[in-house]
Motif scaffolding. Structure first.
Motif, PDB file in Angstrom:
ATOM      1  N   ALA A 125       0.665  -0.739  -0.160  1.00  0.00           N
ATOM      2  CA  ALA A 125      -0.103  -0.163  -0.633  1.00  0.00           C
ATOM      3  C   ALA A 125       0.834   1.041  -0.008  1.00  0.00           C
ATOM      4  O   ALA A 125       1.953   1.306   0.474  1.00  0.00           O
ATOM      5  N   THR A 126       0.555   2.329  -0.465  1.00  0.00           N
ATOM      6  CA  THR A 126       1.319   3.827  -0.375  1.00  0.00           C
ATOM      7  C   THR A 126       0.800   4.654  -0.292  1.00  0.00           C
ATOM      8  O   THR A 126       0.993   5.330   0.135  1.00  0.00           O
ATOM      9  N   ALA A 127      -0.915   4.408   0.601  1.00  0.00           N
ATOM     10  CA  ALA A 127      -1.494   4.968   2.038  1.00  0.00           C
ATOM     11  C   ALA A 127      -2.011   4.335   2.249  1.00  0.00           C
ATOM     12  O   ALA A 127      -3.720   3.315   1.663  1.00  0.00           O
ATOM     13  N   THR A 128      -2.984   4.570   3.210  1.00  0.00           N
ATOM     14  CA  THR A 128      -3.890   3.657   4.222  1.00  0.00           C
ATOM     15  C   THR A 128      -4.285   4.590   5.280  1.00  0.00           C
ATOM     16  O   THR A 128      -3.637   5.635   5.608  1.00  0.00           O
ATOM     17  N   THR A 129      -5.973   4.073   5.521  1.00  0.00           N
ATOM     18  CA  THR A 129      -6.428   5.130   6.643  1.00  0.00           C
ATOM     19  C   THR A 129      -7.622   4.282   7.354  1.00  0.00           C
ATOM     20  O   THR A 129      -8.052   3.148   6.848  1.00  0.00           O
ATOM     21  N   GLY A 130      -7.551   4.559   8.882  1.00  0.00           N
ATOM     22  CA  GLY A 130      -8.553   3.028   9.756  1.00  0.00           C
ATOM     23  C   GLY A 130      -7.621   2.042   9.696  1.00  0.00           C
ATOM     24  O   GLY A 130      -6.415   1.771  10.337  1.00  0.00           O
ATOM     25  N   ILE A 131      -8.218   1.970  10.676  1.00  0.00           N
ATOM     26  CA  ILE A 131      -8.040   0.170  11.156  1.00  0.00           C
ATOM     27  C   ILE A 131      -8.543  -0.741  10.465  1.00  0.00           C
ATOM     28  O   ILE A 131      -9.399  -1.414  10.191  1.00  0.00           O
ATOM     29  N   ALA A 132      -7.519  -1.766  10.194  1.00  0.00           N
ATOM     30  CA  ALA A 132      -7.726  -2.949   9.286  1.00  0.00           C
ATOM     31  C   ALA A 132      -6.364  -3.660   9.169  1.00  0.00           C
ATOM     32  O   ALA A 132      -5.160  -3.040   9.175  1.00  0.00           O
ATOM     33  N   ALA A 133      -6.711  -5.058   9.298  1.00  0.00           N
ATOM     34  CA  ALA A 133      -5.013  -5.296   8.383  1.00  0.00           C
ATOM     35  C   ALA A 133      -5.418  -5.462   6.986  1.00  0.00           C
ATOM     36  O   ALA A 133      -6.031  -5.857   6.561  1.00  0.00           O
ATOM     37  N   PHE A 134      -4.083  -5.173   6.316  1.00  0.00           N
ATOM     38  CA  PHE A 134      -4.639  -4.673   5.063  1.00  0.00           C
ATOM     39  C   PHE A 134      -3.316  -5.041   4.937  1.00  0.00           C
ATOM     40  O   PHE A 134      -2.255  -5.676   4.860  1.00  0.00           O
ATOM     41  N   VAL A 135      -4.380  -6.036   3.042  1.00  0.00           N
ATOM     42  CA  VAL A 135      -3.327  -7.283   2.606  1.00  0.00           C
ATOM     43  C   VAL A 135      -2.977  -7.097   0.863  1.00  0.00           C
ATOM     44  O   VAL A 135      -4.573  -7.397   0.926  1.00  0.00           O
ATOM     45  N   PRO A 136      -2.027  -7.457   0.848  1.00  0.00           N
ATOM     46  CA  PRO A 136      -1.638  -6.894  -1.303  1.00  0.00           C
ATOM     47  C   PRO A 136      -1.772  -8.758  -1.180  1.00  0.00           C
ATOM     48  O   PRO A 136      -1.651  -9.817  -0.982  1.00  0.00           O
ATOM     49  N   GLY A 137      -2.256  -8.063  -2.749  1.00  0.00           N
ATOM     50  CA  GLY A 137      -2.792  -9.721  -3.939  1.00  0.00           C
ATOM     51  C   GLY A 137      -0.982 -10.036  -4.204  1.00  0.00           C
ATOM     52  O   GLY A 137      -1.285 -11.291  -3.696  1.00  0.00           O
ATOM     53  N   GLN A 138      -0.454  -8.867  -4.179  1.00  0.00           N
ATOM     54  CA  GLN A 138       0.763  -9.463  -4.879  1.00  0.00           C
ATOM     55  C   GLN A 138       2.246  -8.604  -3.976  1.00  0.00           C
ATOM     56  O   GLN A 138       2.206  -7.762  -3.907  1.00  0.00           O
ATOM     57  N   LEU A 139       3.386  -9.181  -3.462  1.00  0.00           N
ATOM     58  CA  LEU A 139       3.851  -7.999  -2.850  1.00  0.00           C
ATOM     59  C   LEU A 139       5.423  -7.704  -3.955  1.00  0.00           C
ATOM     60  O   LEU A 139       5.013  -8.519  -4.908  1.00  0.00           O
ATOM     61  N   ALA A 140       5.874  -7.101  -3.471  1.00  0.00           N
ATOM     62  CA  ALA A 140       6.562  -6.753  -4.605  1.00  0.00           C
ATOM     63  C   ALA A 140       7.566  -7.698  -4.778  1.00  0.00           C
ATOM     64  O   ALA A 140       8.717  -7.629  -6.259  1.00  0.00           O
ATOM     65  N   ASN A 141       7.920  -8.327  -4.098  1.00  0.00           N
ATOM     66  CA  ASN A 141       9.170  -9.510  -4.037  1.00  0.00           C
ATOM     67  C   ASN A 141       8.530 -11.247  -4.834  1.00  0.00           C
ATOM     68  O   ASN A 141       9.493 -11.613  -4.873  1.00  0.00           O
ATOM     69  N   ALA A 142       7.493 -11.014  -5.267  1.00  0.00           N
ATOM     70  CA  ALA A 142       6.572 -12.214  -5.385  1.00  0.00           C
ATOM     71  C   ALA A 142       6.027 -12.043  -6.733  1.00  0.00           C
ATOM     72  O   ALA A 142       5.842 -11.085  -7.497  1.00  0.00           O
ATOM     73  N   LEU A 143       6.224 -13.405  -7.433  1.00  0.00           N
ATOM     74  CA  LEU A 143       5.739 -13.612  -9.044  1.00  0.00           C
ATOM     75  C   LEU A 143       4.494 -12.203  -8.922  1.00  0.00           C
ATOM     76  O   LEU A 143       3.598 -12.683  -8.251  1.00  0.00           O
ATOM     77  N   PRO A 144       3.990 -11.801  -9.903  1.00  0.00           N
ATOM     78  CA  PRO A 144       2.910 -11.056 -10.290  1.00  0.00           C
ATOM     79  C   PRO A 144       1.947 -12.416 -11.194  1.00  0.00           C
ATOM     80  O   PRO A 144       1.936 -13.382 -11.164  1.00  0.00           O
ATOM     81  N   ALA A 145       0.299 -11.637 -10.781  1.00  0.00           N
ATOM     82  CA  ALA A 145      -0.233 -12.765 -11.094  1.00  0.00           C
ATOM     83  C   ALA A 145      -0.986 -12.590 -12.500  1.00  0.00           C
ATOM     84  O   ALA A 145      -0.746 -11.048 -13.214  1.00  0.00           O
ATOM     85  N   PRO A 146      -0.989 -13.260 -12.789  1.00  0.00           N
ATOM     86  CA  PRO A 146      -1.811 -13.417 -14.156  1.00  0.00           C
ATOM     87  C   PRO A 146      -2.285 -12.562 -14.545  1.00  0.00           C
ATOM     88  O   PRO A 146      -3.636 -13.279 -13.968  1.00  0.00           O
ATOM     89  N   LEU A 147      -2.972 -11.822 -15.939  1.00  0.00           N
ATOM     90  CA  LEU A 147      -3.994 -10.634 -15.836  1.00  0.00           C
ATOM     91  C   LEU A 147      -4.860 -11.088 -16.869  1.00  0.00           C
ATOM     92  O   LEU A 147      -4.019 -11.563 -18.164  1.00  0.00           O
ATOM     93  N   GLY A 148      -6.433 -11.588 -16.901  1.00  0.00           N
ATOM     94  CA  GLY A 148      -7.081 -11.798 -17.375  1.00  0.00           C
ATOM     95  C   GLY A 148      -8.588 -11.712 -16.662  1.00  0.00           C
ATOM     96  O   GLY A 148      -8.467 -11.306 -16.409  1.00  0.00           O
ATOM     97  N   ALA A 149      -9.254 -12.558 -17.633  1.00  0.00           N
ATOM     98  CA  ALA A 149     -10.807 -12.182 -17.471  1.00  0.00           C
ATOM     99  C   ALA A 149     -11.112 -12.733 -15.906  1.00  0.00           C
ATOM    100  O   ALA A 149     -12.135 -12.798 -15.632  1.00  0.00           O
TER     101      ALA A 149
END
Length: 183
Positions: free
Chosen positions: A114-138
């Motif tokens: 995340a580049t910015a967050t507000t409030g209280i929550a457990a924020f989780v990225p779908g793919q971390l910068a050092n992980a493999l990217p996910a195939p983008l499709g339909a």
């Protein structure tokens, strides 16, 4: 003299009686309670994305890599323990110059942190910068999520999209649509 003394004592007694009336103990007081209520209303869960993005240009058998721009989920539902998941999907990229050309369908998505967050929550990225990217499709992939929220919250990220251009790609301008949704 007796009379004067008696009047003097009587005057002093009257003053004491008057003082007692003015300074005497307060009478009984009363109190009443008002039960006061209000309602906190919840809003909506929404997502905002860049309107358009030009990934640049690349040669056949090459790759294009660029950040898409700020994607923001805003959760104004004012709930305790709620969660949300943002997904990304894509159409194929079709050639708008040579309409007979095959679409380019090999693209990946990496949300990064995340580049910015507000409030209280457990924020989780779908793919971390050092992980493999996910195939983008339909079929949608998880781009970002939040759980264990306390009231309103938001998260912003700037995903990286990588398009692999096939060797047999026909030159021209290609266009596709990357869709973000949240639920």
């Amino acid at each position: 003299m007796n009379t004067a003394k008696s009047l003097s004592v009587l005057s002093a007694g009257a003053m004491l009686a008057l003082t007692s009336v003015v300074v005497g103990p307060a009478g009984p007081s009363e109190a009443a309670d008002t039960t006061t209520t209000f309602t906190v209303s919840g809003g909506a869960l929404g997502i905002s994305v860049p309107v358009s993005k030009d990934l640049g240009s690349g040669a056949a058998a090459g790759t294009l890599s660029a950040q898409l721009g700020a994607v923001t989920v805003t959760d104004n539902r004012a709930q305790l323990g709620a969660s949300w998941t943002a997904q990304a999907s894509s159409t194929g990229f079709t050639n708008t110059t040579v309409t007979a050309a095959d679409p380019i369908t090999s693209a990946t998505y990496a949300s990064g942190v995340a580049t910015a967050t507000t409030g209280i929550a457990a924020f989780v990225p779908g793919q971390l910068a050092n992980a493999l990217p996910a195939p983008l499709g339909a079929t949608g992939i998880t781009a970002f999520s939040a759980s264990a929220t306390t009231g309103n919250n938001s998260a912003t990220w700037n995903p990286t999209v990588v398009v692999t251009i096939p060797a047999q790609a026909i030159q021209g301008r290609y266009q596709g649509v990357i869709t973000h949704s949240v639920s």
